[in-house]
Design an enzyme around this catalytic site. Structure first.
Site, PDB file in Angstrom:
ATOM      1  N   GLN A 131       0.103 -17.361  -4.523  1.00 14.43           N
ATOM      2  CA  GLN A 131       1.416 -17.002  -3.994  1.00 14.43           C
ATOM      3  C   GLN A 131       2.024 -18.056  -3.073  1.00 14.43           C
ATOM      4  O   GLN A 131       3.220 -18.037  -2.813  1.00 14.43           O
ATOM      5  CB  GLN A 131       1.330 -15.658  -3.262  1.00 14.43           C
ATOM      6  CG  GLN A 131       0.981 -14.521  -4.205  1.00 14.43           C
ATOM      7  CD  GLN A 131       0.863 -13.198  -3.484  1.00 14.43           C
ATOM      8  OE1 GLN A 131      -0.205 -12.860  -2.992  1.00 14.43           O
ATOM      9  NE2 GLN A 131       1.932 -12.442  -3.406  1.00 14.43           N
ATOM     10  N   HIS A 233      -8.221 -13.435  -5.682  1.00  9.81           N
ATOM     11  CA  HIS A 233      -6.960 -12.721  -5.466  1.00  9.81           C
ATOM     12  C   HIS A 233      -6.123 -12.836  -6.742  1.00  9.81           C
ATOM     13  O   HIS A 233      -5.032 -13.385  -6.752  1.00  9.81           O
ATOM     14  CB  HIS A 233      -6.237 -13.280  -4.237  1.00  9.81           C
ATOM     15  CG  HIS A 233      -5.148 -12.396  -3.696  1.00  9.81           C
ATOM     16  ND1 HIS A 233      -5.138 -11.919  -2.400  1.00  9.81           N
ATOM     17  CD2 HIS A 233      -4.026 -11.896  -4.271  1.00  9.81           C
ATOM     18  CE1 HIS A 233      -4.053 -11.184  -2.207  1.00  9.81           C
ATOM     19  NE2 HIS A 233      -3.356 -11.159  -3.330  1.00  9.81           N
ATOM     20  N   ASN A 266      -9.731  -9.172  -3.919  1.00  8.90           N
ATOM     21  CA  ASN A 266      -8.511  -8.545  -3.420  1.00  8.90           C
ATOM     22  C   ASN A 266      -8.164  -7.357  -4.309  1.00  8.90           C
ATOM     23  O   ASN A 266      -8.035  -7.494  -5.532  1.00  8.90           O
ATOM     24  CB  ASN A 266      -7.351  -9.527  -3.460  1.00  8.90           C
ATOM     25  CG  ASN A 266      -6.077  -8.896  -2.919  1.00  8.90           C
ATOM     26  OD1 ASN A 266      -6.006  -8.598  -1.735  1.00  8.90           O
ATOM     27  ND2 ASN A 266      -5.090  -8.667  -3.776  1.00  8.90           N
ATOM     28  N   GLU A 267      -8.032  -6.216  -3.703  1.00  8.63           N
ATOM     29  CA  GLU A 267      -7.510  -5.016  -4.359  1.00  8.63           C
ATOM     30  C   GLU A 267      -7.963  -4.853  -5.807  1.00  8.63           C
ATOM     31  O   GLU A 267      -7.186  -5.052  -6.744  1.00  8.63           O
ATOM     32  CB  GLU A 267      -5.970  -5.031  -4.305  1.00  8.63           C
ATOM     33  CG  GLU A 267      -5.418  -5.066  -2.896  1.00  8.63           C
ATOM     34  CD  GLU A 267      -3.894  -4.952  -2.836  1.00  8.63           C
ATOM     35  OE1 GLU A 267      -3.253  -5.054  -3.894  1.00  8.63           O
ATOM     36  OE2 GLU A 267      -3.353  -4.757  -1.738  1.00  8.63           O
ATOM     37  N   TYR A 403      -0.038  -0.266   2.994  1.00  3.42           N
ATOM     38  CA  TYR A 403       1.354  -0.627   3.263  1.00  3.42           C
ATOM     39  C   TYR A 403       2.288   0.554   3.474  1.00  3.42           C
ATOM     40  O   TYR A 403       3.276   0.458   4.155  1.00  3.42           O
ATOM     41  CB  TYR A 403       1.918  -1.433   2.085  1.00  3.42           C
ATOM     42  CG  TYR A 403       1.514  -2.869   2.013  1.00  3.42           C
ATOM     43  CD1 TYR A 403       0.233  -3.256   1.640  1.00  3.42           C
ATOM     44  CD2 TYR A 403       2.429  -3.872   2.303  1.00  3.42           C
ATOM     45  CE1 TYR A 403      -0.119  -4.596   1.547  1.00  3.42           C
ATOM     46  CE2 TYR A 403       2.088  -5.210   2.212  1.00  3.42           C
ATOM     47  CZ  TYR A 403       0.815  -5.568   1.835  1.00  3.42           C
ATOM     48  OH  TYR A 403       0.483  -6.886   1.749  1.00  3.42           O
ATOM     49  N   GLU A 485      -4.249  -5.929   5.127  1.00  2.00           N
ATOM     50  CA  GLU A 485      -2.867  -6.313   4.819  1.00  2.00           C
ATOM     51  C   GLU A 485      -1.973  -5.143   5.161  1.00  2.00           C
ATOM     52  O   GLU A 485      -2.318  -3.984   4.920  1.00  2.00           O
ATOM     53  CB  GLU A 485      -2.653  -6.591   3.318  1.00  2.00           C
ATOM     54  CG  GLU A 485      -3.061  -7.939   2.827  1.00  2.00           C
ATOM     55  CD  GLU A 485      -2.678  -8.159   1.353  1.00  2.00           C
ATOM     56  OE1 GLU A 485      -1.600  -7.688   0.934  1.00  2.00           O
ATOM     57  OE2 GLU A 485      -3.465  -8.786   0.640  1.00  2.00           O
ATOM     58  N   TRP A 544       4.304 -12.015  -7.183  1.00  2.00           N
ATOM     59  CA  TRP A 544       3.866 -11.621  -8.516  1.00  2.00           C
ATOM     60  C   TRP A 544       5.055 -11.393  -9.456  1.00  2.00           C
ATOM     61  O   TRP A 544       5.920 -12.245  -9.542  1.00  2.00           O
ATOM     62  CB  TRP A 544       2.933 -10.399  -8.402  1.00  2.00           C
ATOM     63  CG  TRP A 544       1.829 -10.666  -7.399  1.00  2.00           C
ATOM     64  CD1 TRP A 544       1.680 -10.103  -6.165  1.00  2.00           C
ATOM     65  CD2 TRP A 544       0.749 -11.621  -7.513  1.00  2.00           C
ATOM     66  NE1 TRP A 544       0.578 -10.631  -5.518  1.00  2.00           N
ATOM     67  CE2 TRP A 544      -0.007 -11.554  -6.320  1.00  2.00           C
ATOM     68  CE3 TRP A 544       0.334 -12.522  -8.504  1.00  2.00           C
ATOM     69  CZ2 TRP A 544      -1.132 -12.338  -6.095  1.00  2.00           C
ATOM     70  CZ3 TRP A 544      -0.797 -13.307  -8.283  1.00  2.00           C
ATOM     71  CH2 TRP A 544      -1.514 -13.201  -7.089  1.00  2.00           C
ATOM     72  N   PHE A 552       8.338 -11.360   1.739  1.00  2.00           N
ATOM     73  CA  PHE A 552       7.432 -10.639   2.639  1.00  2.00           C
ATOM     74  C   PHE A 552       7.107 -11.440   3.906  1.00  2.00           C
ATOM     75  O   PHE A 552       6.290 -11.017   4.706  1.00  2.00           O
ATOM     76  CB  PHE A 552       6.113 -10.321   1.926  1.00  2.00           C
ATOM     77  CG  PHE A 552       6.112  -9.009   1.185  1.00  2.00           C
ATOM     78  CD1 PHE A 552       5.722  -7.846   1.821  1.00  2.00           C
ATOM     79  CD2 PHE A 552       6.494  -8.940  -0.137  1.00  2.00           C
ATOM     80  CE1 PHE A 552       5.708  -6.629   1.149  1.00  2.00           C
ATOM     81  CE2 PHE A 552       6.491  -7.735  -0.829  1.00  2.00           C
ATOM     82  CZ  PHE A 552       6.091  -6.571  -0.180  1.00  2.00           C
TER      83      PHE A 552
HETATM   84  C1  NOJ Z   1      -0.968  -6.835  -1.625  1.00  2.00           C
HETATM   85  C2  NOJ Z   1      -1.398  -8.041  -2.391  1.00  2.00           C
HETATM   86  O1  NOJ Z   1      -2.697  -8.372  -2.030  1.00  2.00           O
HETATM   87  C3  NOJ Z   1      -0.480  -9.239  -2.175  1.00  2.00           C
HETATM   88  O2  NOJ Z   1      -0.830 -10.239  -3.098  1.00  2.00           O
HETATM   89  C4  NOJ Z   1       0.964  -8.794  -2.322  1.00  2.00           C
HETATM   90  O3  NOJ Z   1       1.857  -9.899  -2.242  1.00  2.00           O
HETATM   91  C5  NOJ Z   1       1.272  -7.785  -1.231  1.00  2.00           C
HETATM   92  N1  NOJ Z   1       0.441  -6.616  -1.438  1.00  2.00           N
HETATM   93  C6  NOJ Z   1       2.735  -7.320  -1.209  1.00  2.00           C
HETATM   94  O4  NOJ Z   1       3.010  -6.660  -2.404  1.00  2.00           O
END
Ligand code: NOJ
Length: 599
Positions: A131, A233, A266-267, A403, A485, A544, A552
């Site tokens: 990113q 990630h 990551n996630e 979030y 995050e 993405w 952001f």
């Molecule tokens: C979580 C993700 O890990 C990140 O890559 C993404 O940009 C942010 N959320 C915001 O959507």
């Protein structure tokens, strides 16, 4: 004193172009591309054959000139303006920031006004390689699936942007780290690009990529910033979908001494929203007989992610004898019921199981939650006893990318009917989620149309942290929970075209204050062992499928000059840690915008 510049021109163009030329499908770039055709000019009637070495370029060439250098110079104009490692210029001691005419957002939770965080509390800002780095084909990097998608999958990215350049941090990291130091930010949570380090995913290591990260880590340390590293990630090497463990070992062995916290993945919940189109639409062949994707593919993805995580964790602790905390980051949100009905209560618990429990269940109990097993049957892979033992307990703390919040309800045809029918549109979760309260009012202020999933809901994070630690995952989360995050994308920020419009980002500032106060309330008033907080993101980046237009950043990035400017939300964030942190050196009184200058 003139700053030194490491000139690394041309390699990127050459590599990208060679890869494209070699592609069996005749890989052609779309209109949104900055890429090159093959650099090898083959013989044509009346012309001589020449192979151009674009690595030999300098920055100015007189015309007429048909040399290697001239060719590289021309490609240099097509590519990013900055494609050499830039030495930092001095950062200011004072930055422009909000004044008394519109001060920062006031506190949300008065009871925590005087609460302090312990000196070992980790806090900072976050990013991910794909990113922010840019330099998509530079210095031996292999393509990742996320280089592939924006170029080859028509309209996959809302604004048709690519991550080819993004914030160009691959070349600007020295200034970025100096900026983190100047702002007084304690830690940086970033990720390593697997295809930059091992271009084919397996096979040879790319020494130039490693040399970059060597420099990065040393520079981060010289600036006194703590490194929190996520190994994966989402930027899977295109050549490979599953040789993660070797890559993880390589990075950990080399950089463990610099790292404060490790995240393997990551996630992993991304398996859910990526793999229904596995592997990324119909452009690539499918693997392991799982056809065009769907539920089976999603749960296989999760399964192998869990196994890969556990293998790395066990190797790190038992073989390598690593001492740093390790976990993976979970994408999950606070869910409230749409009504007091038993069906809606069950819907809430199903959303939690199919999201958090899918991964946290095996960590805690060695296996998937019962609701997943009974709904999915054979679509859910099984673990051997040895695998269960390996996965159970393979986390030193719980990491939450939390979030927003959601409202859940049972589907109109009922949970049971849905769970019995794999063709049901709500299968397998069999719960529907919404972003309006039961009374029909929105759950909070909305974010950018490129992030329709995100609503500002600070009131949700406090009960959510308690729920995870005390009710849902006490075994793992009671060891500690990090908000790894959280962040916000102000609506239509990309349509603003003056700095004045961009910098006072009220919704993001409000979001920061609200979340931070509520996270502190969970810690100071509710006894939840929150041990870290990381804001997304260090600056605007490639979001993405929403591309570069969904912002952001706590810092604005001018995508032409690559200058970075702290927004009001950055000062909101820094002021908060100035008030509540003990060991911070945050200097939020920071007057002239400083960006990166090309040497
Ligand atoms: C979580 C993700 O890990 C990140 O890559 C993404 O940009 C942010 N959320 C915001 O959507």
């Amino acid at each position: 004193m003139a700053p030194s510049v490491t000139v690394k021109l041309g390699g990127a163009t050459l590599l990208a172009a060679s890869a494209l030329a070699a592609s069996p499908s005749g890989y052609g770039y779309g209109g949104n591309s900055t890429a090159a055709p093959s650099p090898t000019i083959t013989s044509d009637a009346g012309y001589s054959a020449t192979t151009f070495n674009t690595a030999s370029a300098s920055t100015y060439l007189p015309l007429p000139d048909f040399s290697n250098e001239q060719l590289a110079f021309l490609w240099d104009q097509v590519y990013a303006a900055i494609n050499t490692t830039v030495s930092p210029t001095p950062e200011p001691s004072v930055f422009p920031k909000p004044g008394y005419l519109h001060p920062l957002v006031p506190a949300y939770v008065s009871e925590v006004e005087n609460a302090k965080l312990p000196s070992d509390f980790l806090w900072g800002v976050a990013s991910a390689a794909l990113q922010v780095e840019g330099a998509a084909a530079a210095e031996g990097k292999g393509p990742s699936v996320w280089d592939f998608i924006p170029h080859r999958w028509v309209n996959a990215i809302a604004d048709n942007s690519t991550a080819d350049v993004a914030a160009n941090s691959y070349y600007l990291y020295k200034q970025d780290n100096a900026r983190l130091k100047a702002l007084g930010i304690q830690s940086y949570s970033f990720t390593i690009s697997w295809p930059r380090v091992i271009p084919f995913g397996k096979g040879p290591v790319n020494e130039e990529g490693i040399a970059h990260y060597d420099d990065f880590f040393v520079n981060l340390q010289e600036n006194g910033i703590k490194g929190v590293v996520t190994l994966f990630h989402w930027d899977t090497p295109l050549a490979l979908f599953n040789n993660y463990v070797r890559y993880a070992k390589l990075i950990i062995e080399r950089y463990d001494k610099y790292v404060t916290v490790w995240y393997t993945f990551n996630e992993p919940q991304y398996c859910n929203w990526r793999f229904p189109n596995y592997p990324y639409g119909t452009l690539l062949p499918s693997y392991n007989g799982i056809g065009a994707g769907g539920t089976k593919a999603a749960f296989l993805c999760g399964h192998y992610t869990l196994l890969a995580h556990a293998e790395v964790y066990n190797w790190y602790k038992n073989v390598y004898k690593g001492t740093k905390p390790m976990s993976f980051k979970n994408s999950a949100n606070w869910i409230i019921a749409n009504s007091t009905s038993a069906a809606d209560a069950e819907a809430v618990s199903r959303v939690n199981d199919f999201n958090m429990g899918w991964f946290g269940g095996p960590w805690t109990d060695g296996d998937y939650p019962a609701s997943l097993r009974s709904t999915l049957g054979d679509l859910l892979p099984t673990f051997t006893q040895a695998q269960k033992d390996m996965i159970k307990g393979s986390a030193d703390f719980y990491a939450l990318d939390g979030y927003t919040a959601n409202v859940a309800a049972a589907p109109p045809n009922g949970i049971a009917a849905c769970a019995a029918n794999s063709s049901d549109p709500n299968y397998p979760q069999c719960a529907v989620t919404a972003t309006v309260q039961p009374d029909g009012f929105p759950i909070g202020p909305n974010s950018d149309p490129g992030a329709t999933w995100l609503w500002s809901t600070p009131g949700g994070i406090r009960p959510y942290l308690s729920f995870i630690v005390n009710t849902y995952f006490p075994k793992v989360a009671s060891k500690g929970i990090v908000v790894s995050e959280f962040g916000f994308s102000d609506p239509y920020e990309s349509s603003f075209n003056t700095l004045g419009q961009i910098l006072w980002d009220l919704r993001r500032a409000d979001y920061m204050q609200g979340y931070l106060d509520n996270i502190l309330a969970a810690r100071a008033l509710d006894g939840v062992n929150v041990t870290g907080i990381f804001a997304w993101a260090i600056y605007d980046n490639f979001e993405w499928n929403s591309g570069l237009s969904t912002k952001f950043g706590l810092q604005y990035v001018n995508l032409t000059s690559q200058e970075r400017h702290p927004k009001a939300s950055m000062f909101q964030f820094l002021n908060w840690f100035k008030l509540h942190g003990e060991d911070t050196t945050a200097t939020a009184n920071i007057t002239a915008p400083i960006g990166h200058k090309r040497m």
